[in-house]
Design an enzyme around this catalytic site. Sequence first.
Site, mmCIF file in Angstrom:
data_model
loop_
_atom_site.group_PDB
_atom_site.id
_atom_site.type_symbol
_atom_site.label_atom_id
_atom_site.label_comp_id
_atom_site.label_asym_id
_atom_site.label_seq_id
_atom_site.Cartn_x
_atom_site.Cartn_y
_atom_site.Cartn_z
ATOM 1 N N ASP A 149 0.561 -1.115 0.029
ATOM 2 C CA ASP A 149 0.230 0.027 0.186
ATOM 3 C C ASP A 149 0.737 0.861 0.017
ATOM 4 O O ASP A 149 1.969 1.135 0.108
ATOM 5 C CB ASP A 149 -0.945 -0.752 1.535
ATOM 6 C CG ASP A 149 -1.955 -0.877 1.376
ATOM 7 O OD1 ASP A 149 -2.293 -1.535 0.215
ATOM 8 O OD2 ASP A 149 -2.735 -1.127 2.221
ATOM 9 N N ASP A 163 -7.143 -1.831 -4.925
ATOM 10 C CA ASP A 163 -7.875 -1.093 -3.732
ATOM 11 C C ASP A 163 -9.459 0.216 -4.367
ATOM 12 O O ASP A 163 -9.935 -0.044 -4.404
ATOM 13 C CB ASP A 163 -8.032 -0.529 -2.076
ATOM 14 C CG ASP A 163 -6.471 -1.503 -1.197
ATOM 15 O OD1 ASP A 163 -6.449 -2.701 -1.842
ATOM 16 O OD2 ASP A 163 -5.815 -1.330 -0.505
#
Length: 190
Positions: A149, A163
């Site tokens: 991330d 995401d």
Amino acid sequence: MAEAESVIGTPDSAGADESAAPEERPQPKGKRKIAALFVVAALAYLLDLGSKMLVVAKLEGHEPIKVIGDLLRFEAVRNPGAAFGMGEAFTIIFTCIAAVVIVVIIRLARKLYSLPWAIALGLLLGGALGNLTDRIFRSPGVFEGAVVDFIAPAHFAVFNLADSAIVCGGILIVLLSFRGLDPDGTVHKD
């Protein structure tokens, strides 16, 4: 699985005249929608994969990059859990869920006759593939890998492009459902 497929009927199978010769039947228009689904999925997947490769190569182990002052920064984070870093002990379960989602989308694709649904499912497929790739190939091991991330808004969880694709696809599905548009292209009013 069969129940999900029966819900998504095809417009040309609903009222097709079985006595008509095969050459007289209209050709299904779903092939373009399927192609759109896979093009969107491939773009989402490749953008996610490329961004993660760049983050690992250039950002991991370095100070975060401020993009918009304190509002948005890029920061390399390894997330073994689900959204918002929750469920770190269930990485293998998230891997299995992503794999099931991918299989269901691919199976349902052959009965897809709606371009908006193709785009939504393509975003879900590309995002699921992006995060599944991390779960399979990143450390600490196969099916237990941590997702990379890097998008870090202030006062919010760190996330990635996969995401974002999953969330956008999910929002689009909700909107399409509220508008009464089914994946098979039919519109119903409840």
